[in-house]
Design a protein around this motif. Structure first.
Motif, PDB file in Angstrom:
ATOM      1  N   ASN A  47      -4.306   3.914   2.365  1.00 15.88           N
ATOM      2  CA  ASN A  47      -4.150   4.990   3.351  1.00 15.88           C
ATOM      3  C   ASN A  47      -2.863   4.828   4.157  1.00 15.88           C
ATOM      4  O   ASN A  47      -2.186   5.817   4.482  1.00 15.88           O
ATOM      5  CB  ASN A  47      -5.358   5.027   4.286  1.00 15.88           C
ATOM      6  CG  ASN A  47      -6.609   5.526   3.583  1.00 15.88           C
ATOM      7  OD1 ASN A  47      -6.525   6.251   2.594  1.00 15.88           O
ATOM      8  ND2 ASN A  47      -7.775   5.135   4.083  1.00 15.88           N
ATOM      9  N   LEU A  48      -2.510   3.583   4.475  1.00 15.22           N
ATOM     10  CA  LEU A  48      -1.257   3.331   5.185  1.00 15.22           C
ATOM     11  C   LEU A  48      -0.052   3.679   4.308  1.00 15.22           C
ATOM     12  O   LEU A  48       0.934   4.256   4.788  1.00 15.22           O
ATOM     13  CB  LEU A  48      -1.189   1.864   5.630  1.00 15.22           C
ATOM     14  CG  LEU A  48      -2.143   1.465   6.758  1.00 15.22           C
ATOM     15  CD1 LEU A  48      -2.209  -0.053   6.877  1.00 15.22           C
ATOM     16  CD2 LEU A  48      -1.706   2.073   8.086  1.00 15.22           C
ATOM     17  N   ASP A  49      -0.124   3.332   3.021  1.00 15.81           N
ATOM     18  CA  ASP A  49       0.957   3.687   2.092  1.00 15.81           C
ATOM     19  C   ASP A  49       1.151   5.196   2.035  1.00 15.81           C
ATOM     20  O   ASP A  49       2.290   5.683   1.962  1.00 15.81           O
ATOM     21  CB  ASP A  49       0.650   3.153   0.689  1.00 15.81           C
ATOM     22  CG  ASP A  49       0.870   1.655   0.563  1.00 15.81           C
ATOM     23  OD1 ASP A  49       1.643   1.093   1.362  1.00 15.81           O
ATOM     24  OD2 ASP A  49       0.266   1.033  -0.342  1.00 15.81           O
ATOM     25  N   ARG A  50       0.050   5.929   2.065  1.00 15.91           N
ATOM     26  CA  ARG A  50       0.131   7.389   2.053  1.00 15.91           C
ATOM     27  C   ARG A  50       0.821   7.897   3.324  1.00 15.91           C
ATOM     28  O   ARG A  50       1.631   8.837   3.274  1.00 15.91           O
ATOM     29  CB  ARG A  50      -1.279   7.981   1.939  1.00 15.91           C
ATOM     30  CG  ARG A  50      -1.303   9.484   1.702  1.00 15.91           C
ATOM     31  CD  ARG A  50      -2.728  10.007   1.575  1.00 15.91           C
ATOM     32  NE  ARG A  50      -3.380   9.460   0.392  1.00 15.91           N
ATOM     33  CZ  ARG A  50      -4.427   8.670   0.420  1.00 15.91           C
ATOM     34  NH1 ARG A  50      -4.957   8.302   1.583  1.00 15.91           N
ATOM     35  NH2 ARG A  50      -4.976   8.224  -0.685  1.00 15.91           N
ATOM     36  N   ASP A  58       6.205   3.985   9.799  1.00 17.10           N
ATOM     37  CA  ASP A  58       7.195   3.243   9.011  1.00 17.10           C
ATOM     38  C   ASP A  58       6.548   1.992   8.413  1.00 17.10           C
ATOM     39  O   ASP A  58       5.387   1.666   8.686  1.00 17.10           O
ATOM     40  CB  ASP A  58       8.414   2.881   9.862  1.00 17.10           C
ATOM     41  CG  ASP A  58       8.074   2.101  11.123  1.00 17.10           C
ATOM     42  OD1 ASP A  58       7.011   1.432  11.144  1.00 17.10           O
ATOM     43  OD2 ASP A  58       8.861   2.145  12.085  1.00 17.10           O
ATOM     44  N   GLU A  59       7.319   1.279   7.595  1.00 17.36           N
ATOM     45  CA  GLU A  59       6.804   0.103   6.901  1.00 17.36           C
ATOM     46  C   GLU A  59       6.384  -0.986   7.876  1.00 17.36           C
ATOM     47  O   GLU A  59       5.398  -1.705   7.649  1.00 17.36           O
ATOM     48  CB  GLU A  59       7.867  -0.437   5.942  1.00 17.36           C
ATOM     49  CG  GLU A  59       7.360  -1.427   4.918  1.00 17.36           C
ATOM     50  CD  GLU A  59       6.500  -0.795   3.824  1.00 17.36           C
ATOM     51  OE1 GLU A  59       5.658  -1.529   3.265  1.00 17.36           O
ATOM     52  OE2 GLU A  59       6.662   0.406   3.561  1.00 17.36           O
ATOM     53  N   ALA A  60       7.120  -1.094   8.982  1.00 14.55           N
ATOM     54  CA  ALA A  60       6.794  -2.122   9.983  1.00 14.55           C
ATOM     55  C   ALA A  60       5.426  -1.860  10.610  1.00 14.55           C
ATOM     56  O   ALA A  60       4.645  -2.797  10.859  1.00 14.55           O
ATOM     57  CB  ALA A  60       7.873  -2.164  11.058  1.00 14.55           C
ATOM     58  N   THR A  61       5.120  -0.592  10.870  1.00 18.80           N
ATOM     59  CA  THR A  61       3.818  -0.243  11.438  1.00 18.80           C
ATOM     60  C   THR A  61       2.705  -0.545  10.452  1.00 18.80           C
ATOM     61  O   THR A  61       1.634  -1.045  10.826  1.00 18.80           O
ATOM     62  CB  THR A  61       3.784   1.250  11.833  1.00 18.80           C
ATOM     63  OG1 THR A  61       4.806   1.494  12.804  1.00 18.80           O
ATOM     64  CG2 THR A  61       2.429   1.633  12.412  1.00 18.80           C
ATOM     65  N   LYS A  62       2.949  -0.245   9.185  1.00 15.78           N
ATOM     66  CA  LYS A  62       1.963  -0.577   8.150  1.00 15.78           C
ATOM     67  C   LYS A  62       1.671  -2.077   8.152  1.00 15.78           C
ATOM     68  O   LYS A  62       0.509  -2.494   8.165  1.00 15.78           O
ATOM     69  CB  LYS A  62       2.478  -0.154   6.771  1.00 15.78           C
ATOM     70  CG  LYS A  62       1.633  -0.684   5.621  1.00 15.78           C
ATOM     71  CD  LYS A  62       2.346  -0.592   4.275  1.00 15.78           C
ATOM     72  CE  LYS A  62       1.658  -1.467   3.245  1.00 15.78           C
ATOM     73  NZ  LYS A  62       2.315  -1.445   1.922  1.00 15.78           N
ATOM     74  N   ASN A  63       2.730  -2.885   8.161  1.00 14.17           N
ATOM     75  CA  ASN A  63       2.555  -4.342   8.094  1.00 14.17           C
ATOM     76  C   ASN A  63       1.854  -4.886   9.336  1.00 14.17           C
ATOM     77  O   ASN A  63       1.002  -5.778   9.241  1.00 14.17           O
ATOM     78  CB  ASN A  63       3.914  -5.022   7.897  1.00 14.17           C
ATOM     79  CG  ASN A  63       4.518  -4.711   6.538  1.00 14.17           C
ATOM     80  OD1 ASN A  63       3.797  -4.426   5.581  1.00 14.17           O
ATOM     81  ND2 ASN A  63       5.841  -4.756   6.439  1.00 14.17           N
TER      82      ASN A  63
END
Length: 296
Positions: A47-50, A58-63
């Motif tokens: 869901n985060l990748d989507r 952004d990628e940092a928020t996902k991580n």
């Protein structure tokens, strides 16, 4: 409140863990099954990748979101430092009461205990603990990362300051909390489930077919999906359980579940979760295909 524990890693539990972790809270996701926890983390990452692909985060928020989640299979360990526990286990009153008795024993005295129940009385859940003033309902909508509403349900003994704190915390998630009182079905399901039940009655009585009923509600009432499709997504067993809560709670025959709904659940036609309900969900396409039992 900084430390959140979520009990149950199914669709609702992993969604609740996702939104709290994304908002910067430290989240303990608790489930008796290590495999279920692994699936939950994969779902959250997907869901985060989507969201990254759609440039919503952004990628940092996902991580950082993923880093904020810790999984536990032991309830006592998973809730030891919690400021707020949100129970999202299966919609079974005996299971929920057992969980809340354990939570009452395992958590700090000041910890708030919330249930994501869609129909079980918060007052009844609170009465199973020694802190009914700190027990409250937080009814998130599915899918949790997308839907804005949180129905915040006061039990008979819920303290006003607890309600205020839960309302404030919900807003920090970017949600819109709505305060309601503890009566059967609360607000969302007291209105929604009789509508779904009436759609099933209309089908049962031969007023119109599955597609026709759903089309009327989508095009005539601007609903994003028809009531029979929505029932399949919710789960027909869940719909039946909530209708029974309304029927038993109010003693009014207008809440009696349709015999067709009862028969479908008895036969194992539960909607998306079983692959067959009012529609067929094993067809591998986005096209809605009416279940063979309702085809003319």
């Amino acid at each position: 409140m900084k430390n959140i524990s979520v009990i149950g890693s199914g669709t609702m539990g992993n969604g609740i863990a996702h939104v709290y972790a994304q908002s910067g809270f430290a989240v303990n996701l608790v489930d008796i099954s290590a495999d279920a926890l692994a699936r939950a983390l994969k779902t959250i990452e997907k869901n985060l990748d989507r969201m990254v692909a759609k440039e919503r985060i952004d990628e940092a928020t996902k991580n950082s979101t993923l880093a904020n989640i810790t999984t536990h299979t032991d309830l006592k360990t998973g809730v030891a430092n919690a400021d707020l526990v949100i129970e999202a286990a299966t919609e079974n009153v005996d299971i929920k009461l057992k969980i809340f008795r354990d939570l009452d024993a395992f958590t700090k005295p000041e910890c708030i205990l919330a249930s994501n129940t869609s129909s079980i009385p918060i007052t009844k859940i609170g009465a199973a603990t020694n802190r009914p003033d700190k027990v409250i309902g937080m009814h998130f909508m599915n899918p949790v990362p997308v839907m804005k509403l949180v129905e915040v349900i006061n039990g008979y003994a819920t303290a006003a300051e607890v309600t205020a704190l839960v309302m404030e915390t919900s807003k920090k998630l970017g949600k819109v909390p709505v305060e309601v009182n503890d009566y059967p079905g609360f607000v969302a399901n007291r209105i929604l489930m009789p509508m779904i039940n009436e759609a099933i009655i209309s089908l049962f009585e031969g007023v119109a077919g599955v597609e026709e009923i759903d089309t009327v509600m989508k095009l005539g009432m601007a609903h994003p999906m028809g009531p029979l499709q929505l029932a399949d997504f919710i789960g027909l067993d869940v719909c039946l359980s909530i209708m029974n809560v309304l029927y038993e709670g109010f003693g009014n025959p207008k809440y009696a579940p349709c015999p067709l709904l009862v028969n479908m659940v008895t036969a194992g036609y539960l909607g998306v979760k079983s692959g067959e309900g009012f529609y067929s969900w094993n067809h591998g396409t986005k096209e809605l295909i009416v279940s063979k039992q309702f085809k003319k």
